[in-house]
Design a protein around this motif. Structure first.
Motif, mmCIF file in Angstrom:
data_model
loop_
_atom_site.group_PDB
_atom_site.id
_atom_site.type_symbol
_atom_site.label_atom_id
_atom_site.label_comp_id
_atom_site.label_asym_id
_atom_site.label_seq_id
_atom_site.Cartn_x
_atom_site.Cartn_y
_atom_site.Cartn_z
ATOM 1 N N UNK A 1 -65.181 -36.043 14.663
ATOM 2 C CA UNK A 1 -65.443 -35.615 15.493
ATOM 3 C C UNK A 1 -64.615 -35.033 16.277
ATOM 4 N N UNK A 2 -63.436 -35.138 16.940
ATOM 5 C CA UNK A 2 -62.663 -34.196 17.548
ATOM 6 C C UNK A 2 -62.479 -33.551 16.984
ATOM 7 N N UNK A 3 -62.103 -33.097 15.225
ATOM 8 C CA UNK A 3 -61.106 -32.050 14.777
ATOM 9 C C UNK A 3 -63.088 -31.136 13.925
ATOM 10 N N UNK A 4 -63.962 -32.084 14.335
ATOM 11 C CA UNK A 4 -64.802 -30.851 13.784
ATOM 12 C C UNK A 4 -65.214 -30.065 15.401
ATOM 13 N N UNK A 5 -64.592 -30.521 16.538
ATOM 14 C CA UNK A 5 -64.998 -29.509 17.805
ATOM 15 C C UNK A 5 -64.203 -28.609 17.573
ATOM 16 N N UNK A 6 -62.249 -28.694 17.662
ATOM 17 C CA UNK A 6 -61.675 -27.870 17.451
ATOM 18 C C UNK A 6 -62.067 -26.895 16.251
ATOM 19 N N UNK A 7 -62.582 -27.453 15.130
ATOM 20 C CA UNK A 7 -62.519 -26.589 14.127
ATOM 21 C C UNK A 7 -63.678 -25.104 14.472
ATOM 22 N N UNK A 8 -64.431 -25.619 15.289
ATOM 23 C CA UNK A 8 -66.127 -25.288 15.539
ATOM 24 C C UNK A 8 -65.801 -24.586 17.202
ATOM 25 N N UNK A 9 -64.744 -24.192 17.709
ATOM 26 C CA UNK A 9 -64.433 -23.842 18.516
ATOM 27 C C UNK A 9 -63.049 -23.607 18.858
ATOM 28 N N UNK B 1 -55.623 -38.447 17.153
ATOM 29 C CA UNK B 1 -56.883 -39.790 16.693
ATOM 30 C C UNK B 1 -56.568 -40.133 18.416
ATOM 31 N N UNK B 2 -55.744 -40.139 18.485
ATOM 32 C CA UNK B 2 -54.972 -40.205 19.897
ATOM 33 C C UNK B 2 -55.740 -40.027 21.531
ATOM 34 N N UNK B 3 -55.756 -37.898 21.098
ATOM 35 C CA UNK B 3 -56.937 -37.412 22.389
ATOM 36 C C UNK B 3 -58.728 -38.138 21.801
ATOM 37 N N UNK C 1 -50.935 -27.168 15.983
ATOM 38 C CA UNK C 1 -50.563 -27.855 14.427
ATOM 39 C C UNK C 1 -50.544 -28.882 13.708
ATOM 40 N N UNK C 2 -51.028 -28.925 12.344
ATOM 41 C CA UNK C 2 -50.719 -29.831 11.598
ATOM 42 C C UNK C 2 -48.873 -30.582 10.788
ATOM 43 N N UNK C 3 -49.414 -31.788 11.187
ATOM 44 C CA UNK C 3 -48.071 -32.563 11.147
ATOM 45 C C UNK C 3 -48.298 -32.522 9.417
ATOM 46 N N UNK C 4 -46.743 -32.275 8.658
ATOM 47 C CA UNK C 4 -46.414 -32.719 7.108
ATOM 48 C C UNK C 4 -46.252 -33.911 7.327
ATOM 49 N N UNK C 5 -46.280 -34.491 6.329
ATOM 50 C CA UNK C 5 -45.706 -35.611 5.776
ATOM 51 C C UNK C 5 -45.201 -36.930 6.094
ATOM 52 N N UNK C 6 -44.062 -35.664 5.780
ATOM 53 C CA UNK C 6 -42.705 -36.272 5.976
ATOM 54 C C UNK C 6 -42.410 -36.413 7.863
#
Length: 88
Positions: free
Chosen positions: A44-52, A32-34, A62-67
């Motif tokens: 939309x930012x994450x969609x761009x990453x996923x689509x490209x 969200x900061x990027x 990488x995805x953060x875990x809850x902790x």
């Protein structure tokens, strides 16, 4: 709001450094900061990453875990959590 200009008027080294966290031994800036830096909504930012995905090597994402997320949010809970929740 999507545009070609960065939307953080006070963007400087200090501002960017405050966005960097050390997670799993790596320097990390949250999505969200990027997105904010580049003028995109987080979704939309994450969609761009996923689509490209081929343009974003795995070592750069990488995805953060809850902790991990809880640890990051704890000191900024009042403002940061509100910003994240608005983007979900």
């Amino acid at each position: 709001m999507e545009n070609d200009e960065m939307i953080i008027p006070e963007l400087n080294n200090e501002t960017i450094e405050s966005m960097i966290y050390i997670i799993r031994g790596q320097k990390v800036i949250l999505d969200f900061e990027l997105a904010k830096i580049y003028g995109y909504e987080t979704k939309r930012f994450n969609e761009q990453v996923k689509n490209n995905i081929n343009k974003f090597p795995e070592r750069y994402r990488f995805q953060l875990n809850k902790e991990e997320l809880d640890i990051i949010l704890r000191p900024k809970k009042s403002t940061l959590a509100k910003r994240i929740l608005k983007n979900i």
